[in-house]
Design a protein around this motif. Structure first.
Motif, PDB file in Angstrom:
ATOM      1  N   THR A 230       0.837  -1.199   0.000  1.00 55.55           N
ATOM      2  CA  THR A 230       0.000   0.000   0.000  1.00 55.55           C
ATOM      3  C   THR A 230       0.874   1.251   0.000  1.00 55.55           C
ATOM      4  OG1 THR A 230      -1.735  -1.161   1.203  1.00 55.55           O
ATOM      5  CG2 THR A 230      -1.834   1.236   1.216  1.00 55.55           C
ATOM      6  N   ARG A 231       0.543   2.182  -0.880  1.00 52.21           N
ATOM      7  CA  ARG A 231       1.272   3.453  -0.935  1.00 52.21           C
ATOM      8  C   ARG A 231       0.355   4.637  -0.660  1.00 52.21           C
ATOM      9  NH1 ARG A 231       4.999   2.185  -6.296  1.00 52.21           N
ATOM     10  NH2 ARG A 231       6.731   1.186  -5.193  1.00 52.21           N
ATOM     11  N   ASP A 232      -0.772   4.690  -1.356  1.00 54.43           N
ATOM     12  CA  ASP A 232      -1.742   5.760  -1.123  1.00 54.43           C
ATOM     13  C   ASP A 232      -2.624   5.414   0.066  1.00 54.43           C
ATOM     14  OD1 ASP A 232      -1.866   7.795  -3.572  1.00 54.43           O
ATOM     15  OD2 ASP A 232      -1.441   5.810  -4.383  1.00 54.43           O
ATOM     16  N   THR A 233      -3.148   6.433   0.719  1.00 58.09           N
ATOM     17  CA  THR A 233      -4.217   6.229   1.701  1.00 58.09           C
ATOM     18  C   THR A 233      -5.528   6.122   0.927  1.00 58.09           C
ATOM     19  OG1 THR A 233      -3.078   7.418   3.466  1.00 58.09           O
ATOM     20  CG2 THR A 233      -5.466   7.259   3.625  1.00 58.09           C
ATOM     21  N   ILE A 234      -6.196   4.981   1.069  1.00 57.45           N
ATOM     22  CA  ILE A 234      -7.422   4.715   0.317  1.00 57.45           C
ATOM     23  C   ILE A 234      -8.603   4.679   1.285  1.00 57.45           C
ATOM     24  CG2 ILE A 234      -8.608   3.111  -1.232  1.00 57.45           C
ATOM     25  CD1 ILE A 234      -6.147   4.343  -2.489  1.00 57.45           C
ATOM     26  N   SER A 235      -9.683   5.358   0.925  1.00 61.54           N
ATOM     27  CA  SER A 235     -10.881   5.358   1.765  1.00 61.54           C
ATOM     28  C   SER A 235     -11.971   4.516   1.128  1.00 61.54           C
ATOM     29  CB  SER A 235     -11.391   6.789   1.971  1.00 61.54           C
ATOM     30  OG  SER A 235     -11.899   7.310   0.762  1.00 61.54           O
ATOM     31  N   VAL A 236     -12.747   3.829   1.967  1.00 59.78           N
ATOM     32  CA  VAL A 236     -13.897   3.055   1.505  1.00 59.78           C
ATOM     33  C   VAL A 236     -15.064   3.297   2.453  1.00 59.78           C
ATOM     34  CG1 VAL A 236     -12.620   1.233   0.309  1.00 59.78           C
ATOM     35  CG2 VAL A 236     -13.062   1.003   2.743  1.00 59.78           C
ATOM     36  N   ASP A 237     -16.263   3.371   1.893  1.00 61.33           N
ATOM     37  CA  ASP A 237     -17.465   3.529   2.699  1.00 61.33           C
ATOM     38  C   ASP A 237     -17.992   2.154   3.082  1.00 61.33           C
ATOM     39  OD1 ASP A 237     -17.644   6.381   2.621  1.00 61.33           O
ATOM     40  OD2 ASP A 237     -18.282   6.218   0.539  1.00 61.33           O
ATOM     41  N   TRP A 238     -18.487   2.050   4.308  1.00 69.33           N
ATOM     42  CA  TRP A 238     -18.909   0.757   4.862  1.00 69.33           C
ATOM     43  C   TRP A 238     -20.003   1.005   5.882  1.00 69.33           C
ATOM     44  CZ3 TRP A 238     -16.555  -1.871   9.579  1.00 69.33           C
ATOM     45  CH2 TRP A 238     -16.965  -3.206   9.681  1.00 69.33           C
ATOM     46  N   GLU A 239     -20.783  -0.039   6.156  1.00 67.38           N
ATOM     47  CA  GLU A 239     -21.774   0.026   7.226  1.00 67.38           C
ATOM     48  C   GLU A 239     -21.555  -1.126   8.181  1.00 67.38           C
ATOM     49  OE1 GLU A 239     -25.919   0.385   6.665  1.00 67.38           O
ATOM     50  OE2 GLU A 239     -25.790   2.235   5.493  1.00 67.38           O
ATOM     51  N   TRP A 240     -21.546  -0.825   9.474  1.00 68.90           N
ATOM     52  CA  TRP A 240     -21.436  -1.859  10.499  1.00 68.90           C
ATOM     53  C   TRP A 240     -22.654  -1.744  11.410  1.00 68.90           C
ATOM     54  CZ3 TRP A 240     -20.730  -1.507  15.937  1.00 68.90           C
ATOM     55  CH2 TRP A 240     -20.487  -2.749  16.559  1.00 68.90           C
ATOM     56  N   ARG A 241     -23.480  -2.774  11.364  1.00 70.17           N
ATOM     57  CA  ARG A 241     -24.712  -2.793  12.166  1.00 70.17           C
ATOM     58  C   ARG A 241     -25.544  -1.533  11.970  1.00 70.17           C
ATOM     59  NH1 ARG A 241     -23.020  -5.480  18.018  1.00 70.17           N
ATOM     60  NH2 ARG A 241     -22.192  -7.439  17.188  1.00 70.17           N
ATOM     61  N   GLY A 242     -25.657  -1.126  10.712  1.00 67.67           N
ATOM     62  CA  GLY A 242     -26.480   0.032  10.376  1.00 67.67           C
ATOM     63  C   GLY A 242     -25.827   1.373  10.613  1.00 67.67           C
ATOM     64  N   ARG A 243     -24.588   1.379  11.083  1.00 70.40           N
ATOM     65  CA  ARG A 243     -23.892   2.642  11.347  1.00 70.40           C
ATOM     66  C   ARG A 243     -22.854   2.886  10.254  1.00 70.40           C
ATOM     67  NH1 ARG A 243     -22.801   2.889  17.811  1.00 70.40           N
ATOM     68  NH2 ARG A 243     -22.729   5.124  17.333  1.00 70.40           N
ATOM     69  N   LYS A 244     -22.862   4.091   9.698  1.00 71.21           N
ATOM     70  CA  LYS A 244     -21.965   4.419   8.593  1.00 71.21           C
ATOM     71  C   LYS A 244     -20.539   4.605   9.089  1.00 71.21           C
ATOM     72  CE  LYS A 244     -25.443   6.661   5.699  1.00 71.21           C
ATOM     73  NZ  LYS A 244     -25.819   7.913   5.010  1.00 71.21           N
ATOM     74  N   VAL A 245     -19.604   4.041   8.321  1.00 68.96           N
ATOM     75  CA  VAL A 245     -18.181   4.143   8.659  1.00 68.96           C
ATOM     76  C   VAL A 245     -17.413   4.449   7.380  1.00 68.96           C
ATOM     77  CG1 VAL A 245     -16.158   2.939   9.581  1.00 68.96           C
ATOM     78  CG2 VAL A 245     -18.432   2.454  10.535  1.00 68.96           C
ATOM     79  N   LYS A 246     -16.443   5.331   7.461  1.00 68.11           N
ATOM     80  CA  LYS A 246     -15.495   5.531   6.358  1.00 68.11           C
ATOM     81  C   LYS A 246     -14.147   5.036   6.837  1.00 68.11           C
ATOM     82  CE  LYS A 246     -15.740   9.085   3.511  1.00 68.11           C
ATOM     83  NZ  LYS A 246     -15.796   8.492   2.159  1.00 68.11           N
ATOM     84  N   LEU A 247     -13.672   3.951   6.222  1.00 68.48           N
ATOM     85  CA  LEU A 247     -12.402   3.332   6.605  1.00 68.48           C
ATOM     86  C   LEU A 247     -11.272   3.899   5.752  1.00 68.48           C
ATOM     87  CD1 LEU A 247     -13.520  -0.416   6.785  1.00 68.48           C
ATOM     88  CD2 LEU A 247     -12.967   1.043   8.732  1.00 68.48           C
ATOM     89  N   PHE A 248     -10.134   4.157   6.387  1.00 68.27           N
ATOM     90  CA  PHE A 248      -8.956   4.634   5.666  1.00 68.27           C
ATOM     91  C   PHE A 248      -7.833   3.622   5.852  1.00 68.27           C
ATOM     92  CE2 PHE A 248     -11.453   8.380   6.253  1.00 68.27           C
ATOM     93  CZ  PHE A 248     -11.205   9.169   5.143  1.00 68.27           C
ATOM     94  N   ASP A 249      -7.440   2.995   4.759  1.00 71.36           N
ATOM     95  CA  ASP A 249      -6.294   2.083   4.775  1.00 71.36           C
ATOM     96  C   ASP A 249      -5.054   2.891   4.425  1.00 71.36           C
ATOM     97  OD1 ASP A 249      -4.732  -0.222   4.783  1.00 71.36           O
ATOM     98  OD2 ASP A 249      -5.144  -0.647   2.673  1.00 71.36           O
ATOM     99  N   THR A 250      -3.992   2.716   5.189  1.00 69.28           N
ATOM    100  CA  THR A 250      -2.804   3.556   5.024  1.00 69.28           C
ATOM    101  C   THR A 250      -1.562   2.718   4.719  1.00 69.28           C
ATOM    102  OG1 THR A 250      -2.240   3.483   7.379  1.00 69.28           O
ATOM    103  CG2 THR A 250      -3.721   5.243   6.659  1.00 69.28           C
ATOM    104  N   ALA A 251      -0.540   3.387   4.234  1.00 70.87           N
ATOM    105  CA  ALA A 251       0.748   2.736   4.009  1.00 70.87           C
ATOM    106  C   ALA A 251       1.411   2.423   5.346  1.00 70.87           C
ATOM    107  CB  ALA A 251       1.657   3.644   3.181  1.00 70.87           C
ATOM    108  N   GLY A 252       2.144   1.314   5.393  1.00 74.18           N
ATOM    109  CA  GLY A 252       2.886   0.965   6.599  1.00 74.18           C
ATOM    110  C   GLY A 252       3.958   1.996   6.903  1.00 74.18           C
ATOM    111  N   MET A 253       4.140   2.287   8.171  1.00 73.92           N
ATOM    112  CA  MET A 253       5.108   3.318   8.575  1.00 73.92           C
ATOM    113  C   MET A 253       6.261   2.696   9.336  1.00 73.92           C
ATOM    114  SD  MET A 253       2.789   6.654   9.540  1.00 73.92           S
ATOM    115  CE  MET A 253       1.492   5.828  10.448  1.00 73.92           C
ATOM    116  N   ARG A 254       7.460   2.830   8.780  1.00 71.03           N
ATOM    117  CA  ARG A 254       8.667   2.320   9.433  1.00 71.03           C
ATOM    118  C   ARG A 254       9.298   3.426  10.275  1.00 71.03           C
ATOM    119  NH1 ARG A 254      12.732  -0.101   5.289  1.00 71.03           N
ATOM    120  NH2 ARG A 254      12.459   1.888   4.216  1.00 71.03           N
ATOM    121  N   LYS A 255      10.386   3.075  10.949  1.00 74.64           N
ATOM    122  CA  LYS A 255      11.131   4.081  11.705  1.00 74.64           C
ATOM    123  C   LYS A 255      11.622   5.161  10.752  1.00 74.64           C
ATOM    124  CE  LYS A 255      12.785   0.867  15.252  1.00 74.64           C
ATOM    125  NZ  LYS A 255      13.959   0.231  15.877  1.00 74.64           N
TER     126      LYS A 255
END
Length: 465
Positions: A230-255
């Motif tokens: 993963t390089r870009d931060t990617i957002s996806v819309d999702w619902e969990w038990r009827g509640r709206k969530v926007k998830l952001f997947d991010t690039a791994g961060m090293r030292k």
């Protein structure tokens, strides 16, 4: 329904640059090297009077389907299937290459309307490439420069027949949408019509993308055994038990000391921005090697940004002594992460899909704590008991006097302490007050801010002067 436009082409033809221009923000990472984009990214685009969704994709390459390049191509093919219109891009300065023709055949077979865009056509260098583009059989090429914005009116004219002038007004933002967040600014409550913003961070190969895919139930993110996919931060819309969530997947961060390449620096900067504009941050740890120094750094970074924190112990299915390790890690967290004492720690397996409900319960609970408000009367009854049990120390023979305390705001819980000589309060006493605030008002794991407000002495001539 809002039209969807997919940007398709070889690596390094300028798809991400065009994507950023259409959405009006630098959401996609851009670099001179080919193959920067890997996951597909979506955003709300504006071109003149047209409004539409745009999808940035990885460059098309011939590769084995199980290889990283092959998995990137599968992501692009998914974007083609989702799209209503395809912008097939070539590099006008390089002209046609042997790779362009088979990919032109691929988009033609999709049956979707295809617009041929000859990018990088500024100046005289692109003239020959524009002429060569006719050989693809995709109609008249549209000369364009994504970097300089030349040819915008021609692109508008080409897209207009396929896009309604008045798309749905309630279409939600699907790009990174950094400017939508009410972060550390005191805005209260969660609008039920606005999704909770949850950013997932962690070291490379902690399993962030695998977890997001399992949560939403599709292979939306590119995954594999290679670290740092993963390089870009990617957002996806999702619902969990009827509640709206926007998830952001991010690039791994090293030292920080290990980050040398410009591209990785850009990826990390994108991840840091995702933390800054999140409401809840899930710090994902590898349960087989938990609480590495970088894990602690990421939790500390999240606390300093004032975001609600949840720790996810991924790859829990690989742990033998689950009960013993969980008890040990909770004890270790209270010792190593005193600034977020009581932070929720949730064992899970992104690969097996275990523990996701527990994780989301912890996320919403952490969000509720982050928003919690305490009345001034309760705070001062608490303060009276705390001061009686352990009064503040004297400074130069004079007693520090604490008069009262109130909560200034939430998100995170922020308190104002009023009195005399508060600037001389030792750090240890501030820590004592914060720890008692956490216990007294049930504020586990959330960042707590304590600001000191001194009283003005009207007889202090030096200050008056």
């Amino acid at each position: 329904m809002t039209a969807i436009v997919a940007l398709i082409g070889r690596p390094n033809v300028g798809k991400s640059t065009l994507f950023n221009r259409l959405v009006g923000r630098k959401l996609a990472l851009v670099d001179d090297r080919p193959g920067v984009t890997r996951d597909r990214r979506e955003g709300d685009a504006t071109l003149g009077h047209l409004r539409f969704k745009v999808i940035d994709t990885a460059g098309l390459e011939e590769a084995d389907r199980d290889s990283l390049a092959g998995r990137m191509r599968a992501q692009t093919e998914t974007a083609i299937a989702q799209a209503d219109i395809i912008l097939f891009m070539i590099d006008a300065r390089l002209g046609l290459t042997p790779m362009d023709q088979p990919f032109a055949d691929l988009v033609r077979r999709s049956g979707k309307p295809v617009i041929l865009l000859a990018n990088k056509a500024e100046g005289k260098k692109g003239a020959d490439g524009i002429i060569d583009a006719y050989a693809l059989g995709l109609g008249d090429p549209v000369p364009f420069s994504a970097e300089h914005g030349e040819g915008t009116s021609d692109l508008l004219e080409a897209l207009a027949p396929f896009i309604d002038d008045e798309p749905e007004e309630d279409a939600e933002e699907s790009g990174a949408g950094w400017d939508e967040v009410a972060g550390d600014d005191g805005v209260e409550g969660l609008d039920p019509n606005r999704p909770l913003r949850v950013t997932i961070i962690g070291r490379p190969n902690a399993g962030k993308s695998t977890l997001v895919n399992r949560m939403i139930g599709e292979e939306r993110m590119l995954t594999g055994p290679e670290a740092g996919i993963t390089r870009d931060t990617i957002s996806v819309d999702w619902e969990w038990r009827g509640r709206k969530v926007k998830l952001f997947d991010t690039a791994g961060m090293r030292k920080r000391a290990r980050i040398e390449e410009k591209l990785e620096k850009l990826s990390v900067a994108d991840s840091l921005r995702a933390i800054r504009f999140a409401e809840v941050v899930v710090v994902l740890l590898d349960a087989t090697i938990p609480f590495e120094k970088q894990d602690l750094t990421l939790v500390d970074l999240t606390e300093r940004e004032g975001r609600a924190v949840v720790i996810g112990l991924n790859k829990w299915d690989l742990v033998a002594d689950k009960q013993g390790l969980l008890a040990e890690l909770k004890e270790k967290a209270n010792h190593l992460l005193a600034q977020v004492r009581g932070v929720p720690i949730v064992p899970l397996s992104g690969l097996a899909g275990e523990g996701i409900d527990r994780l989301m319960q912890a996320v919403f609970q952490a969000y509720d704590v982050w928003n919690r408000r305490v009345s001034t009367a309760r705070i001062n009854r608490w303060l009276e008991g705390v001061l009686s049990a352990h009064p503040p120390p004297a400074v130069a023979g004079r007693r520090i006097k604490i008069r009262y305390m109130t909560q200034a705001k939430s998100r995170p819980p922020t308190f104002a302490l009023f009195g005399n000589q508060l600037e001389h309060l030792p750090v240890s006493y501030i820590r004592y007050l914060v720890n008692n605030l956490r216990e007294g008002f049930d504020l586990p794991g959330t960042p707590i801010r304590l600001h000191r407000r001194g009283g003005h002495n009207p007889y202090d001539k030096e200050r008056k002067g």
